[in-house]
Design an enzyme around this catalytic site. Structure first.
Site, PDB file in Angstrom:
ATOM      1  N   GLU A  97       0.846  -1.196   0.000  1.00  0.00           N
ATOM      2  CA  GLU A  97       0.000   0.000   0.000  1.00  0.00           C
ATOM      3  C   GLU A  97       0.882   1.247   0.000  1.00  0.00           C
ATOM      4  OE1 GLU A  97      -3.388   1.879   2.961  1.00  0.00           O
ATOM      5  OE2 GLU A  97      -3.334  -0.285   2.674  1.00  0.00           O
ATOM      6  N   ASP A  99       0.166   5.388   0.540  1.00  0.00           N
ATOM      7  CA  ASP A  99      -0.948   6.209   1.035  1.00  0.00           C
ATOM      8  C   ASP A  99      -0.717   7.707   0.979  1.00  0.00           C
ATOM      9  OD1 ASP A  99      -2.337   3.948   1.824  1.00  0.00           O
ATOM     10  OD2 ASP A  99      -1.637   4.016   3.887  1.00  0.00           O
ATOM     11  N   GLU A 101      -3.231  10.335   2.885  1.00  0.00           N
ATOM     12  CA  GLU A 101      -4.427  10.505   3.704  1.00  0.00           C
ATOM     13  C   GLU A 101      -4.451  11.935   4.231  1.00  0.00           C
ATOM     14  OE1 GLU A 101      -5.629   6.315   5.661  1.00  0.00           O
ATOM     15  OE2 GLU A 101      -3.800   7.178   6.516  1.00  0.00           O
ATOM     16  N   HIS A 114      -0.986  12.819   5.700  1.00  0.00           N
ATOM     17  CA  HIS A 114      -0.391  11.629   6.295  1.00  0.00           C
ATOM     18  C   HIS A 114       0.028  10.700   5.152  1.00  0.00           C
ATOM     19  CE1 HIS A 114      -0.212   8.343   9.403  1.00  0.00           C
ATOM     20  NE2 HIS A 114      -0.483   7.591   8.347  1.00  0.00           N
ATOM     21  N   THR A 115       1.319  10.340   5.104  1.00  0.00           N
ATOM     22  CA  THR A 115       1.805   9.400   4.084  1.00  0.00           C
ATOM     23  C   THR A 115       2.327   8.150   4.771  1.00  0.00           C
ATOM     24  OG1 THR A 115       4.083  10.254   4.046  1.00  0.00           O
ATOM     25  CG2 THR A 115       2.469  11.339   2.612  1.00  0.00           C
ATOM     26  N   ASN A 116       2.209   7.027   4.069  1.00  0.00           N
ATOM     27  CA  ASN A 116       2.691   5.764   4.630  1.00  0.00           C
ATOM     28  C   ASN A 116       2.973   4.803   3.482  1.00  0.00           C
ATOM     29  OD1 ASN A 116       3.462   3.888   6.536  1.00  0.00           O
ATOM     30  ND2 ASN A 116       1.453   3.673   7.492  1.00  0.00           N
ATOM     31  N   ASN A 124       4.120   1.206   9.298  1.00  0.00           N
ATOM     32  CA  ASN A 124       4.944   1.930  10.269  1.00  0.00           C
ATOM     33  C   ASN A 124       6.032   2.763   9.597  1.00  0.00           C
ATOM     34  OD1 ASN A 124       3.508   0.793  12.421  1.00  0.00           O
ATOM     35  ND2 ASN A 124       4.878  -0.978  12.519  1.00  0.00           N
ATOM     36  N   ASP A 190     -11.831   8.898  16.012  1.00  0.00           N
ATOM     37  CA  ASP A 190     -11.140   8.272  17.139  1.00  0.00           C
ATOM     38  C   ASP A 190      -9.636   8.553  17.105  1.00  0.00           C
ATOM     39  OD1 ASP A 190     -10.997   6.720  14.803  1.00  0.00           O
ATOM     40  OD2 ASP A 190     -10.602   4.888  15.931  1.00  0.00           O
ATOM     41  N   TRP A 191      -9.117   9.070  15.951  1.00  0.00           N
ATOM     42  CA  TRP A 191      -7.676   9.331  15.874  1.00  0.00           C
ATOM     43  C   TRP A 191      -7.277  10.472  14.943  1.00  0.00           C
ATOM     44  CZ3 TRP A 191      -5.036   9.010  11.205  1.00  0.00           C
ATOM     45  CH2 TRP A 191      -5.696   8.360  10.159  1.00  0.00           C
ATOM     46  N   GLY A 195      -5.233  13.516  17.515  1.00  0.00           N
ATOM     47  CA  GLY A 195      -5.209  12.219  18.178  1.00  0.00           C
ATOM     48  C   GLY A 195      -6.555  11.749  18.681  1.00  0.00           C
ATOM     49  N   ARG A 275       8.875   5.746  20.098  1.00  0.00           N
ATOM     50  CA  ARG A 275       7.918   4.766  19.560  1.00  0.00           C
ATOM     51  C   ARG A 275       8.627   3.469  19.180  1.00  0.00           C
ATOM     52  NH1 ARG A 275       4.862   5.513  13.752  1.00  0.00           N
ATOM     53  NH2 ARG A 275       3.765   3.502  13.687  1.00  0.00           N
TER      54      ARG A 275
END
Length: 289
Positions: A97, A99, A101, A114-116, A124, A190-191, A195, A275
């Site tokens: 994937e 992303d 977002e 938001h990229t992933n 992650n 929820d996020w 957050g 993290r």
């Protein structure tokens, strides 16, 4: 002579971009029923979200490498809790994937991009940015360049992120699974906003995001063959006649990438030692940006 000319024309058509000017022909609504509206003779697709459901669509074709461009105009006003997406994905537990977002916000606050990158079901790899313009007042172009060596995320043709192939370091890279293009608008209060501290204000519904000029210059995958329109098998599907297939950043691109990341990046997984207490991913030590 005529036959030879027709053969050359057919080859050029195969190698040219797939101009998906008509969403009726090139996309399928996947959820949301009438909340997904194809308009303007197929040139524009509006996705909406209410308290019952969001909406989304996917490309009819699957692809193995390419350049994918989409123009979006995001939800205006108080969009807190909403997520608007444009991404590539395969299917299954071990999916790949890539992303984009767009996380909603309270009125007047900047959108978060938001990229992933997922490979073989593992993600992650998040990086997040603020946009340097109002993405709700007009359309802007968001692009993904995906080849066997790197993935480049671009906003109005300005690179904001590069994810290189570091398989030699043991880092999985998405290159063996064909993916469709997806887009959606859904509730993630929820996020998504601060957050999850800021919830969706349903008195503002329905929320609407608009998509147009979905263009692909890519290798169309055929599962029946199995080959792509660029020829070859899954791991050798690239024809070098296309610039995106070897695209990398030149000096000007690197300067613009550095500008974006220094001024507008708000999260980088490669800098989050708290993290990833067991250690950062190996590619983090080898990435300049």
């Amino acid at each position: 002579m005529l036959l030879q000319q027709l053969s050359v024309l057919a080859l050029l058509l195969l190698l040219c971009p797939v101009w998906a000017e008509n969403f009726y022909q090139d996309a399928t609504v996947t959820f949301g029923d009438q909340r997904a509206q194809i308009q303007d003779g197929g040139r524009l697709l509006a996705l909406s979200l209410d308290k019952i459901s969001g909406s989304g669509f996917q490309s009819k074709n699957e692809y193995l490498f390419g350049r994918f461009d989409m123009q979006l105009k995001l939800v205006p006003g108080n969009s807190a809790g909403t997520v608007t997406t444009f991404y590539l994905s395969s299917q299954g537990a071990g999916h790949d994937e890539i992303d984009f977002e767009f996380l909603g916000n309270s009125s007047g606050q900047p959108y978060t991009v938001h990229t992933n990158v997922y490979s073989q079901g593992k993600g992650n790899k998040e990086q997040q940015f603020r946009l340097w313009f109002d993405p709700t007042s007009s359309f802007h172009t968001y692009s993904i360049v995906w080849n066997s060596q790197r993935i480049i995320f671009l906003v109005d043709n300005i690179p904001i992120r590069v994810f290189n192939n570091h398989e030699k370091l043991g880092v999985a890279f998405p290159k063996n699974q064909a993916m469709r293009v997806y887009a959606s608008l859904w509730n993630a209060d929820d996020w998504a906003t601060q957050g999850g501290r800021v919830k969706t204000d349903w008195s503002m519904a329905p929320f609407t995001a608009s998509y147009r000029n979905f263009n692909t210059n890519a290798c169309v995958w055929s599962a029946a063959s199995p080959t792509s329109s660029c020829g070859g098998s899954k791991t050798n599907s690239v024809n070098n006649d296309q610039a995106w297939q070897t695209q990398e950043l030149n000096g000007n691109d690197r300067n613009r990438l550095r500008w974006v990341q220094q001024k507008y990046m708000i999260y980088n997984y490669c800098a989050d030692a708290k993290r990833f207490s067991q250690g950062l991913s190996p590619e983090c030590k080898h990435s300049r940006f």
